[in-house]
Structure formats: C-alpha cells, structure tokens
Scaffold this motif. Structure first.
Motif, PDB file in Angstrom:
ATOM      1  N   PRO A 104      26.452  61.787  30.519  1.00 50.11           N
ATOM      2  CA  PRO A 104      26.984  60.427  30.658  1.00 50.11           C
ATOM      3  C   PRO A 104      28.470  60.474  31.014  1.00 50.11           C
ATOM      4  CG  PRO A 104      25.694  60.650  28.645  1.00 50.11           C
ATOM      5  CD  PRO A 104      25.918  62.036  29.171  1.00 50.11           C
TER       6      PRO A 104
ATOM      7  N   ASN B  39      25.228  48.898  35.149  1.00 50.13           N
ATOM      8  CA  ASN B  39      24.560  49.950  35.918  1.00 50.13           C
ATOM      9  C   ASN B  39      25.530  50.634  36.877  1.00 50.13           C
ATOM     10  OD1 ASN B  39      22.940  50.517  38.738  1.00 50.13           O
ATOM     11  ND2 ASN B  39      21.813  51.158  36.916  1.00 50.13           N
ATOM     12  N   VAL B  40      25.381  51.946  37.058  1.00 45.67           N
ATOM     13  CA  VAL B  40      26.166  52.697  38.040  1.00 45.67           C
ATOM     14  C   VAL B  40      25.218  53.388  39.008  1.00 45.67           C
ATOM     15  CG1 VAL B  40      28.146  53.047  36.516  1.00 45.67           C
ATOM     16  CG2 VAL B  40      26.292  54.716  36.519  1.00 45.67           C
TER      17      VAL B  40
ATOM     18  N   GLU C  49      25.814  59.231  38.086  1.00 49.61           N
ATOM     19  CA  GLU C  49      26.767  59.834  37.170  1.00 49.61           C
ATOM     20  C   GLU C  49      27.694  60.750  37.948  1.00 49.61           C
ATOM     21  OE1 GLU C  49      27.121  58.840  34.289  1.00 49.61           O
ATOM     22  OE2 GLU C  49      25.224  58.364  33.309  1.00 49.61           O
TER      23      GLU C  49
ATOM     24  N   GLY D 264      22.411  49.677  31.394  1.00 49.69           N
ATOM     25  CA  GLY D 264      22.354  49.975  32.817  1.00 49.69           C
ATOM     26  C   GLY D 264      21.025  49.588  33.432  1.00 49.69           C
TER      27      GLY D 264
ATOM     28  N   SER E  47      28.563  56.220  33.640  1.00 49.16           N
ATOM     29  CA  SER E  47      27.898  55.161  32.884  1.00 49.16           C
ATOM     30  C   SER E  47      28.680  54.792  31.625  1.00 49.16           C
ATOM     31  CB  SER E  47      26.476  55.579  32.510  1.00 49.16           C
ATOM     32  OG  SER E  47      26.480  56.746  31.704  1.00 49.16           O
TER      33      SER E  47
ATOM     34  N   GLY F  91      31.905  53.131  40.293  1.00 53.42           N
ATOM     35  CA  GLY F  91      31.110  52.472  39.273  1.00 53.42           C
ATOM     36  C   GLY F  91      31.831  51.294  38.661  1.00 53.42           C
TER      37      GLY F  91
ATOM     38  N   TYR G 148      22.794  52.786  27.754  1.00 52.44           N
ATOM     39  CA  TYR G 148      22.652  52.754  29.210  1.00 52.44           C
ATOM     40  C   TYR G 148      21.188  52.604  29.612  1.00 52.44           C
ATOM     41  CZ  TYR G 148      23.241  53.677  34.149  1.00 52.44           C
ATOM     42  OH  TYR G 148      23.228  53.548  35.508  1.00 52.44           O
TER      43      TYR G 148
END
Length: 337
Positions: free
Chosen positions: A167, A155-156, A159, A138, A170, A33, A112
């Motif tokens: 979370p 943004n990822v 998780e 995100g 993120s 990420g 996020y």
C-alpha cells in the motif's frame, strides 16, 4: 510465520540512475493518485462534512494494517483542528473496545479494498446502535462502502510499488482525503489559529500564539523609570538596577515621555557637544519610542523589535501610562523567538 528475506549481497553497489528513477516514479504515481481525488470532492463529501458538523459526539476512526496507521493520523488531525476524534483498532473493538463508541458518535472506517474482515465484523454492532458510518475506500461497490451512510472514493489507478502489492499510493490517497475532511471542517467551524494553539500548548506554535505581552513583561517595581528632571547619573543607576538596557522617562502620572537606552548613552559619549556631567536625561532621551499593549501577543513584540532593530519595548495602557517593559532576552526565555 515470518517471511524470509534474502541476505544482502556483499559489496552491492547502488545503481544511482535506477534509484533516482524509482523514487521519481513513486512520487509521480502518488501525485497522480492525489490529483484524481479532486474530481471526487462532490455531494458525498459535502454530506460527510455535514454529518460530522451535526455530530454531538466524536468521530471514531478505524482501520486495519496500513489503513490503521493512516486512520491514527487522520484522527489526530481531526482532533487538533476542532473535530473531537480518536482511533479504535477494529480487532480490539471486537474484544471489548467497541464500548468506547457511543450512539452520538460517527464512525469513519478506512479500508482500500472495503472488505477488511475486522471492520466488517463490527458493522452490525455499530448499526444496532444507530451510529452513522462514513467510509473511505478504493472500491465504491465493496461491502464497507455499500453499508456506509456515505462513502468517499479514494481509488487510485495503481500502487507505486512495482509489484502492485505494498500500500503506497492508496494509503497516501486515504490520508489526503482525511486531511481534506479535517481542513474543510476546520474552515466550516471558523476554527482559528488561537484555537489550534490551545490544542498545542507545549509546542512552539502554542507558545507563539498563546503567550501575551502580560505573560512575559516586567511589571511594577521591576520596570525601569525616571522622571523628566532626572540626571544622567540617576538614569544610569536605574538602568543598572533593572537590567533591561533602558529606562522609561515618565511624568508624575507615569505617562510615557520618552526612553533612554544604551544606544542613547553611546551616542551621547560620541557627541562632543554634550557635557555628560551636567546633562539631564531629558536632553538625551528618545521621544516617541516604540511601545506595545499588554494584551498583544508576545510574538508581535518580537516582530516589532526585528522591524525597528531595537532590543527592548515599553508596555503602555490606553492612556499612555507605563505598565511594563520587556527585552529580547525575555522573549528568548519564553521561547517565542
């Protein structure tokens, strides 16, 4: 209503392989990420930095839940690296704390999803005051992102939580984006290590960077010194009275000619060719000793002592006059070493 958790099973044994596998997966997921953020450091990031550099007020960071925890850390990092900043809880902002935000400030909102109600509630009030808004989300298409003057995309892909709920990746991404802002601004401002230390005067870093030789040295009559024609006995008496393990040897104008130390005495005792009853300090002193200026940092004295394996230093001015002295114990008391 409190969530119910199952009681721990009695005598449950940890599956070592599963624990290691899980932990490594978290690290890999969060690292991925973070790596993805690098490509998103673009014109929007530059614009956000320029907005903050042009800001005449403070950066007010806000976020809810885990994003709030990240926001507090980002605000603290900004503040300690030259960008005045503080955190405002978005829920409290709706009940009076909005007054802490002034027209010259910039708001940095972290969410996020970009749909956090508590943040969205305060946006109209922020906009009415003409306050600029930077968001870290995100979802670039979210309400917060589209209403912001600049959105930073954090943004990822997923998780690290196996359920995709807690979370983890993120919040790490948001934290790293905040750190990237703080450090980019630090460098743009020309913020130095001395500036950093002024924000941390009570910490070990502050002591190492802010304390100068003049703050820790002995001065005036506390500096051990004898003239070139002094006897060994006179030098030893001066060393004993001043208790620094050495004495400067100076001329009539206090210019440094040499130093006589405990080590010099031990070497003289071990030298059959030296008659201690008649020897003068001029015969036994060390010429050209290591010295330091009073305007230097105390940590530089520690480095000099360590490099040359000595325990004390004389402090001289630009003309070579002795103005002070210190030893390793002075640095220890000041917690420089």
């Amino acid at each position: 209503m409190n969530a119910r958790t199952a009681p721990p099973a009695a005598n449950r044994l940890v599956d070592a392989d599963a624990v290691v596998r899980s932990a490594r997966n978290v690290i890999k997921t969060e690292a991925a990420g973070i790596r993805a953020l690098e490509a998103r450091i673009d014109a929007a990031f530059v614009q956000a930095c320029q907005m903050i550099l042009d800001c005449k007020g403070r950066v007010v960071v806000s976020g809810m839940g885990k994003s709030g925890h990240i926001g507090r850390k980002v605000a603290a990092t900004l503040a300690s690296t030259g960008t005045p900043s503080f955190f405002v809880h978005p829920g409290e902002a709706s009940h009076g704390d909005l007054g802490m935000i002034q027209p010259d400030d910039i708001v940095l909102g972290i969410s996020y999803s970009g749909e956090t109600d508590e943040l969205l509630y305060i946006l109209p009030a922020i906009k009415r005051q003409g306050i600029s808004l930077i968001s870290i989300t995100g979802n670039p298409a979210s309400s917060l992102a589209t209403q912001a003057d600049v959105n930073l995309d954090a943004n990822v892909a997923c998780e690290a939580c196996p359920h995709g709920l807690a979370p983890t990746a993120s919040t790490t991404a948001a934290l790293v984006m905040g750190d990237a802002l703080a450090v980019a601004l630090l460098e743009a401002r020309g913020f130095t290590s001395d500036d950093f230390a002024r924000s941390h005067p009570a910490g070990s870093l502050g002591r190492r960077l802010l304390l100068h030789i003049s703050d820790v040295m002995h001065a005036g009559d506390d500096v051990p010194r004898v003239r070139l024609d002094a006897t060994l006995s006179e030098a030893l008496v001066e060393m004993s009275r001043k208790r620094l393990g050495m004495t400067a040897v100076v001329d009539g104008d206090d210019r440094l000619l040499g130093v006589f130390t405990d080590g010099d005495l031990r070497r003289a005792l071990d030298d059959d060719g030296v008659d201690l009853r008649s020897a003068s300090v001029a015969q036994l002193m060390t010429r050209g000793p290591k010295t330091i200026g009073s305007d230097k940092l105390a940590v530089e004295a520690a480095q000099l002592m360590e490099k040359h394996q000595i325990n004390a230093l004389l402090v001289v001015d630009a003309e070579g006059r002795v103005v002070g002295a210190l030893n390793i114990h002075d640095l220890l008391r000041a917690r420089v070493v």
